[in-house]
Design a protein around this motif. Structure first.
Motif, PDB file in Angstrom:
ATOM      1  N   PHE A 112      34.688  24.798 -24.221  1.00  0.00           N
ATOM      2  CA  PHE A 112      35.879  24.115 -23.887  1.00  0.00           C
ATOM      3  C   PHE A 112      36.927  24.135 -24.887  1.00  0.00           C
ATOM      4  N   LYS A 113      36.462  24.015 -26.294  1.00  0.00           N
ATOM      5  CA  LYS A 113      37.318  24.307 -27.319  1.00  0.00           C
ATOM      6  C   LYS A 113      38.616  25.289 -27.173  1.00  0.00           C
ATOM      7  N   ASP A 114      38.345  26.439 -26.553  1.00  0.00           N
ATOM      8  CA  ASP A 114      39.228  27.424 -26.513  1.00  0.00           C
ATOM      9  C   ASP A 114      40.633  26.921 -25.958  1.00  0.00           C
ATOM     10  N   GLY A 138      31.501  23.399 -35.240  1.00  0.00           N
ATOM     11  CA  GLY A 138      31.126  25.069 -34.882  1.00  0.00           C
ATOM     12  C   GLY A 138      31.860  25.375 -33.626  1.00  0.00           C
ATOM     13  N   ASN A 139      32.055  24.575 -32.580  1.00  0.00           N
ATOM     14  CA  ASN A 139      32.890  25.085 -31.372  1.00  0.00           C
ATOM     15  C   ASN A 139      34.404  25.318 -31.714  1.00  0.00           C
ATOM     16  N   ALA A 140      34.856  24.208 -32.308  1.00  0.00           N
ATOM     17  CA  ALA A 140      36.207  24.380 -32.468  1.00  0.00           C
ATOM     18  C   ALA A 140      36.896  25.492 -33.436  1.00  0.00           C
ATOM     19  N   GLY A 215      46.329  21.216 -25.091  1.00  0.00           N
ATOM     20  CA  GLY A 215      45.574  22.117 -24.613  1.00  0.00           C
ATOM     21  C   GLY A 215      44.444  21.797 -23.592  1.00  0.00           C
ATOM     22  N   LYS A 216      43.862  20.637 -24.158  1.00  0.00           N
ATOM     23  CA  LYS A 216      42.704  20.242 -23.354  1.00  0.00           C
ATOM     24  C   LYS A 216      43.057  19.407 -22.146  1.00  0.00           C
ATOM     25  N   LYS A 217      44.594  19.133 -21.991  1.00  0.00           N
ATOM     26  CA  LYS A 217      44.876  18.554 -20.758  1.00  0.00           C
ATOM     27  C   LYS A 217      44.715  19.477 -19.563  1.00  0.00           C
ATOM     28  N   PRO A 243      31.430  14.425 -22.039  1.00  0.00           N
ATOM     29  CA  PRO A 243      30.812  14.260 -23.376  1.00  0.00           C
ATOM     30  C   PRO A 243      31.832  13.962 -24.611  1.00  0.00           C
ATOM     31  N   VAL A 244      31.558  12.992 -25.294  1.00  0.00           N
ATOM     32  CA  VAL A 244      32.453  12.238 -26.381  1.00  0.00           C
ATOM     33  C   VAL A 244      31.938  12.363 -27.751  1.00  0.00           C
ATOM     34  N   GLY A 245      32.842  13.083 -28.748  1.00  0.00           N
ATOM     35  CA  GLY A 245      32.697  13.009 -30.129  1.00  0.00           C
ATOM     36  C   GLY A 245      33.816  12.460 -30.597  1.00  0.00           C
ATOM     37  N   ASP A 246      34.854  13.120 -30.830  1.00  0.00           N
ATOM     38  CA  ASP A 246      36.039  12.627 -31.650  1.00  0.00           C
ATOM     39  C   ASP A 246      36.797  12.076 -30.215  1.00  0.00           C
ATOM     40  N   GLY A 247      36.527  12.210 -29.182  1.00  0.00           N
ATOM     41  CA  GLY A 247      37.408  11.464 -28.117  1.00  0.00           C
ATOM     42  C   GLY A 247      38.537  12.474 -27.494  1.00  0.00           C
ATOM     43  N   ASN A 248      38.740  13.690 -27.919  1.00  0.00           N
ATOM     44  CA  ASN A 248      39.903  14.602 -27.730  1.00  0.00           C
ATOM     45  C   ASN A 248      39.948  14.910 -26.613  1.00  0.00           C
ATOM     46  N   ILE A 249      38.788  15.399 -25.837  1.00  0.00           N
ATOM     47  CA  ILE A 249      38.672  15.920 -24.594  1.00  0.00           C
ATOM     48  C   ILE A 249      38.940  15.054 -23.640  1.00  0.00           C
ATOM     49  N   LEU A 250      38.225  13.705 -23.798  1.00  0.00           N
ATOM     50  CA  LEU A 250      38.779  12.892 -22.927  1.00  0.00           C
ATOM     51  C   LEU A 250      40.037  12.324 -22.718  1.00  0.00           C
ATOM     52  N   ASP A 304      24.916  18.308 -31.717  1.00  0.00           N
ATOM     53  CA  ASP A 304      25.886  18.457 -32.949  1.00  0.00           C
ATOM     54  C   ASP A 304      27.247  18.631 -32.799  1.00  0.00           C
ATOM     55  N   SER A 305      27.682  19.007 -31.388  1.00  0.00           N
ATOM     56  CA  SER A 305      29.162  19.055 -31.193  1.00  0.00           C
ATOM     57  C   SER A 305      29.802  17.607 -31.054  1.00  0.00           C
ATOM     58  N   ILE A 306      28.920  16.634 -30.642  1.00  0.00           N
ATOM     59  CA  ILE A 306      29.435  15.138 -30.855  1.00  0.00           C
ATOM     60  C   ILE A 306      28.880  14.218 -31.885  1.00  0.00           C
ATOM     61  N   SER A 307      28.384  14.860 -32.771  1.00  0.00           N
ATOM     62  CA  SER A 307      27.900  14.225 -33.987  1.00  0.00           C
ATOM     63  C   SER A 307      29.105  13.777 -34.726  1.00  0.00           C
ATOM     64  N   VAL A 350      23.279  25.146 -20.766  1.00  0.00           N
ATOM     65  CA  VAL A 350      24.260  24.420 -21.681  1.00  0.00           C
ATOM     66  C   VAL A 350      23.898  24.129 -22.919  1.00  0.00           C
ATOM     67  N   GLU A 351      24.499  23.695 -23.986  1.00  0.00           N
ATOM     68  CA  GLU A 351      24.204  23.301 -25.158  1.00  0.00           C
ATOM     69  C   GLU A 351      24.345  21.817 -25.218  1.00  0.00           C
ATOM     70  N   PRO A 352      23.157  21.120 -26.084  1.00  0.00           N
ATOM     71  CA  PRO A 352      22.816  19.702 -26.012  1.00  0.00           C
ATOM     72  C   PRO A 352      24.309  18.747 -25.772  1.00  0.00           C
ATOM     73  N   ALA A 353      25.466  19.132 -26.221  1.00  0.00           N
ATOM     74  CA  ALA A 353      26.709  18.186 -26.085  1.00  0.00           C
ATOM     75  C   ALA A 353      27.008  18.320 -24.608  1.00  0.00           C
ATOM     76  N   ALA A 354      26.859  19.361 -24.140  1.00  0.00           N
ATOM     77  CA  ALA A 354      27.346  19.497 -22.642  1.00  0.00           C
ATOM     78  C   ALA A 354      26.336  18.705 -21.665  1.00  0.00           C
ATOM     79  N   CYS A 380      30.788  20.387 -18.208  1.00  0.00           N
ATOM     80  CA  CYS A 380      29.869  21.099 -19.184  1.00  0.00           C
ATOM     81  C   CYS A 380      30.650  21.701 -20.144  1.00  0.00           C
ATOM     82  N   THR A 381      30.612  21.392 -21.311  1.00  0.00           N
ATOM     83  CA  THR A 381      31.789  21.897 -22.078  1.00  0.00           C
ATOM     84  C   THR A 381      31.373  23.064 -23.141  1.00  0.00           C
ATOM     85  N   GLY A 382      29.758  23.372 -23.227  1.00  0.00           N
ATOM     86  CA  GLY A 382      29.430  24.687 -23.810  1.00  0.00           C
ATOM     87  C   GLY A 382      28.411  25.185 -23.583  1.00  0.00           C
TER      88      GLY A 382
HETATM   89  C1  LIG Z   1      33.697  19.300 -29.191  1.00  0.00           C
HETATM   90  C2  LIG Z   1      32.966  19.102 -28.041  1.00  0.00           C
HETATM   91  C3  LIG Z   1      32.719  18.234 -27.280  1.00  0.00           C
HETATM   92  C4  LIG Z   1      33.132  16.651 -27.575  1.00  0.00           C
HETATM   93  O1  LIG Z   1      34.879  16.744 -27.684  1.00  0.00           O
HETATM   94  P1  LIG Z   1      35.603  15.601 -28.559  1.00  0.00           P
HETATM   95  O2  LIG Z   1      37.145  16.017 -28.420  1.00  0.00           O
HETATM   96  O3  LIG Z   1      35.132  15.725 -30.002  1.00  0.00           O
HETATM   97  O4  LIG Z   1      35.081  14.304 -27.949  1.00  0.00           O
HETATM   98  C5  LIG Z   1      31.675  18.085 -26.357  1.00  0.00           C
HETATM   99  N1  LIG Z   1      31.186  19.096 -25.936  1.00  0.00           N
HETATM  100  C6  LIG Z   1      31.304  20.346 -26.749  1.00  0.00           C
HETATM  101  C7  LIG Z   1      30.353  21.676 -26.530  1.00  0.00           C
HETATM  102  C8  LIG Z   1      32.008  20.406 -27.800  1.00  0.00           C
HETATM  103  O5  LIG Z   1      32.351  21.494 -28.450  1.00  0.00           O
END
Ligand SMILES: *Cc1c(COP(=O)(O)O)cnc(C)c1O
Ligand SMILES: [Zn+2]
Length: 414
Positions: A112-114, A138-140, A215-217, A243-250, A304-307, A350-354, A380-382
């Motif tokens: 998704f980070k693209d 990693g992904n960003a 970009g994410k919107k 999936p939420v780590g930093d919360g930026n996708i949401l 790891d992507s949401i750690s 998918v990777e674990p975060a997705a 499904c983000t990655g």
């Molecule tokens: C970055 C990422 C997330 C979480 O996005 P945030 O903006 O950090 O909440 C979820 N899944 C994948 C695969 C990511 O790379």
């Protein structure tokens, strides 16, 4: 579309784009970018977008704070317009009437980070910055490196040494200057900001740079085109699992859907559900305790992507879930792992975060938070290729036999 002003999402201070580059100078809050169409919706044409032949995020240029940077055809023009699927087997198993999956692994660097990195590189080109730096799990970083390579530039990426090897290989392959940090993502994040101040590098960090959310919107616009536009008027609202780590996708999805509501292209907001790992649940903790303060934690999850210890876009992601009538849910690593082969049954890797988003859907059904008759979408983000070790942990190993029919028969019948 021109930027009207920046507005602090925390204290409400307004600033002009030449006054500030990253966060609110008064309170450190994330900045919302206010665009001209928010004050004059007549500036954008719905038909212009729906009739566009551009099949990437650049079909939404009229809603973005940057113009299409060109560089066509390159991976920069393959970002977004990812497919949505209706998995028949999963719908049947879960007893759901309408389940959608949006496959973000189809982006050029497979996450998704693209979306964020594409808009940040466009901004970098417009403002003529020379060097971009990003801290990343990693992904960003892979996305920034991929987008930079597309426009023949070089990015500097700081990532934790513990990042999955495939992500580090991607960074190196895209020709970024990769520096691994003996520490956490949060430590890499802080170091990259210090380095930006020291060396004048443009910082792409998630949430810290106001253009990542822009970009994410775009994913919200696509969900509108691909799903919402075709839903019968009286159906239940769509619930989107993120999936939420930093919360930026949401936060990005919330901003996109609010834009569409404001423009009158949808008549209600989808409900947003934030899914965090049990061991990385700083935003969910605040949601459960009805607090407006996000307390840092010491994150431990194999996703790891949401750690993340201190989410960099936590407050907006907390408020957005409340505003849309959604909820937060947390899931243990065992359920995240199990969700990988469960999604595999729908043809996704998918990777674990997705997988976390899907595990959150399962838990929400189990706990009666989600009505199986209501439509839902899982983001499904990655890609699973990013972390093959995790996928291997989630499945049984295959049997090994001698290359003979007798051995095959022995296995099949024995
Ligand atoms: C970055 C990422 C997330 C979480 O996005 P945030 O903006 O950090 O909440 C979820 N899944 C994948 C695969 C990511 O790379
Ligand atoms: Zn502020």
């Amino acid at each position: 579309m021109a930027i009207h002003h920046f507005e602090c999402s925390c204290c409400g201070k307004t600033l002009s784009p030449d006054e500030v580059t990253y966060v609110c100078p008064d309170c450190g809050g994330n900045l919302d970018t206010r665009l001209d169409y928010e004050f004059n919706p007549g500036l954008v044409s719905k038909e212009g977008i729906l009739d566009s032949r551009e099949m990437s995020i650049w079909r939404y240029t009229a809603l973005l704070p940057v113009s299409d940077p060109g560089f066509q055809p390159t991976p920069l023009h393959a970002v977004g317009m990812t497919p949505v699927y209706r998995p028949p087997l999963l719908e049947k198993t879960l007893g759901m009437r309408e389940l959608w999956i949006k496959d973000e692994s189809r982006n050029p660097s497979a996450s998704f980070k693209d979306r964020a990195s594409a808009v940040v590189i466009a901004r970098a080109i417009e403002t003529d910055v020379k060097t971009i730096v990003a801290a990343s799990t990693g992904n960003a970083g892979a996305a920034m490196a991929c987008m930079s390579a597309s426009v023949a530039r070089k990015a500097i990426i700081l990532a934790p040494r513990s990042a999955p090897p495939a992500k580090i290989a991607q960074l190196l392959t895209f020709g970024a200057q990769v520096i691994l940090v003996e520490g956490t993502y949060d430590q890499a994040f802080d170091l990259s900001i210090e380095a930006s101040h020291e060396f004048g590098w443009y910082n792409r960090n998630t949430g810290y740079n106001p253009f990542t959310v822009e970009g994410k919107k775009t994913a919200a616009y696509e969900i509108w085109e691909q799903v919402l536009r075709h839903m019968p008027e009286r159906s239940e609202p769509l619930t989107v699992f993120i999936p939420v780590g930093d919360g930026n996708i949401l936060s990005g999805l919330a901003k996109g859907f609010k834009d569409l509501l404001h423009l009158g292209w949808i008549d209600r907001l989808p409900r947003l559900v934030g899914v965090q790992a049990d061991g990385s649940a700083a935003i969910a903790n605040a949601f459960f305790s009805r607090s407006d303060t996000i307390m840092p934690i010491s994150a431990t999850t194999l996703a790891d992507s949401i750690s993340v210890d201190l989410p960099r876009d936590g407050l907006r992601a907390l408020k957005a879930v409340r505003e849309t009538g959604g909820w937060y849910v947390t899931v243990p690593d065992e359920e995240i792992l199990k969700a990988i082969p469960a999604l595999g049954k729908a043809g996704l890797f998918v990777e674990p975060a997705a997988a976390t988003a899907y595990a959150g859907l399962l838990k929400s059904l189990r706990e009666g938070l989600l009505d199986p008759a209501a439509p839902a979408l899982v983001l499904c983000t990655g890609s699973g290729l990013k972390d093959v070790r995790a996928a291997t942990m989630a499945v049984n190993p295959a049997p090994v036999i001698e290359p003979t029919l007798a051995a095959l028969k022995g296995l099949l019948h024995g």
